[in-house]
Design an enzyme around this catalytic site. Sequence first.
Site, mmCIF file in Angstrom:
data_model
loop_
_atom_site.group_PDB
_atom_site.id
_atom_site.type_symbol
_atom_site.label_atom_id
_atom_site.label_comp_id
_atom_site.label_asym_id
_atom_site.label_seq_id
_atom_site.Cartn_x
_atom_site.Cartn_y
_atom_site.Cartn_z
ATOM 1 N NE ARG A 104 44.111 39.901 38.912
ATOM 2 C CZ ARG A 104 43.163 40.461 39.661
ATOM 3 N NH1 ARG A 104 42.970 41.766 39.620
ATOM 4 N NH2 ARG A 104 42.421 39.732 40.451
ATOM 5 C CG HIS A 131 39.046 35.581 39.635
ATOM 6 N ND1 HIS A 131 40.267 35.379 40.251
ATOM 7 C CD2 HIS A 131 38.602 36.794 40.092
ATOM 8 C CE1 HIS A 131 40.544 36.417 41.017
ATOM 9 N NE2 HIS A 131 39.555 37.286 40.946
ATOM 10 C CD GLN A 134 36.227 36.759 44.066
ATOM 11 O OE1 GLN A 134 37.151 37.551 43.983
ATOM 12 N NE2 GLN A 134 35.411 36.746 45.111
ATOM 13 C CG ASP A 226 32.358 40.613 37.992
ATOM 14 O OD1 ASP A 226 32.785 41.650 38.536
ATOM 15 O OD2 ASP A 226 33.076 39.877 37.274
ATOM 16 C CB CYS A 265 34.320 39.026 42.549
ATOM 17 S SG CYS A 265 34.023 40.009 41.056
ATOM 18 N NE ARG A 293 40.405 36.018 46.034
ATOM 19 C CZ ARG A 293 40.789 36.812 45.033
ATOM 20 N NH1 ARG A 293 40.006 37.779 44.622
ATOM 21 N NH2 ARG A 293 41.941 36.607 44.402
HETATM 22 N N1 CP Z 1 38.055 40.300 43.278
HETATM 23 C C1 CP Z 1 39.287 40.578 42.856
HETATM 24 O O1 CP Z 1 40.000 39.754 42.259
HETATM 25 O O2 CP Z 1 39.700 41.837 43.187
HETATM 26 P P1 CP Z 1 41.037 42.553 42.729
HETATM 27 O O3 CP Z 1 40.927 42.847 41.266
HETATM 28 O O4 CP Z 1 41.106 43.798 43.564
HETATM 29 O O5 CP Z 1 42.189 41.636 42.995
HETATM 30 N N1 NVA Z 2 35.259 40.143 35.755
HETATM 31 C C1 NVA Z 2 36.143 41.069 36.429
HETATM 32 C C2 NVA Z 2 36.558 40.525 37.764
HETATM 33 C C3 NVA Z 2 37.421 41.449 38.579
HETATM 34 C C4 NVA Z 2 37.848 40.837 39.874
HETATM 35 C C5 NVA Z 2 37.358 41.324 35.545
HETATM 36 O O1 NVA Z 2 37.877 40.391 34.926
HETATM 37 O O2 NVA Z 2 37.782 42.482 35.478
#
Ligand code: CP
Ligand code: NVA
Length: 319
Positions: A104, A131, A134, A226, A265, A293
């Site tokens: 990440r 992502h 997701q 989102d 999400c 997930r």
């Molecule tokens: N939806 C998602 O990726 O959540 P987190 O940021 O908690 O991993």
């Molecule tokens: N768009 C959001 C998604 C979080 C799961 C971000 O990147 O923070």
Amino acid sequence: MGGMTNLLAIDDVADDLSSILEWAIIFKGDEEVAPSFTPLDGISIGSIYEKPSTRTRVSFEVGINKLGGYPLTLLKGDIQLGKSETIGDTAMVLSRYLGAITYRCYDHSDVVELADKSSVPVINALSYKNHPCQAAADLMTIMEHKDDLSEVKIAWVGDGNNVLHDLMLAGVIMGCDVCWAVPKGYEPDADIVERAQKLAEKSGATLSETNDPVEAVKNADVIYTDVFISMGEEDLLDKVNAFEGFQINDKLVSHAKDDYIFMHCLPAHRGEEVTDSVIDSDNSVVFDQAENRMWAQMSLLTYLIDNEAWLTYAELMEY
Ligand code: CP
Ligand code: NVA
């Protein structure tokens, strides 16, 4: 599948996405064989996080454990990558120990670089651009709730961000029509839309865009939103002002089909992009998404790391 596959965006597994998701649904409901299916026995998977996470971290740790593997969570502040070691050197070192790496990060180019230098599969666990994990869980959830995906209209209302990018790609791969309503200036990336268009031509799905949330939501089977401010954008204080009229509330959802499902999400900023009345309604499937997930990633991990085991299970279940 030949050679090693990375998962940087969901269209990396376009040809097998449908089977990967069906596998996940069957595996989720299989109380007999699944508990003793341990293809990751003796394999450690490392997960690097530059940003916080609840769902991704816990669903990977628990899912890897269920598959017999050992999950290692590597927070950027605790490893040399956060200090002076390059992404390339990190990739080459970790490849000597691990069966796969999840990452990440902020810039998408960082996960691309890690994948370039890694000799084990790399999974993008969220970058600014994509992502994919997701999107896999999201389409799995839609499959659980809707019978015929070629009849499904997905309406996105909000920011043209990472979650929309992979939802759009996965949606059209699976035959769903995808319409997004975003404020001017917050459109999804043109290269992603182009990729999605090519995939839509293959599946017969359609893509459309608007600046009007009501138009997007009209007759929708799925409404998705989102946060307006993603991780790393916290300093963009004015950004939220662009989203006036983009909140998912009772008035907006009244334009959708009666049996629409609401998706997010998570984490959600309740009262901002969605009201409590919608996210807590019977139409909301946000916690199914969160659970899925884990199942979708278990299918993806097995598919990427031990394709033979993935196929064996698939054949065993004769799906
Ligand atoms: N939806 C998602 O990726 O959540 P987190 O940021 O908690 O991993
Ligand atoms: N768009 C959001 C998604 C979080 C799961 C971000 O990147 O923070």
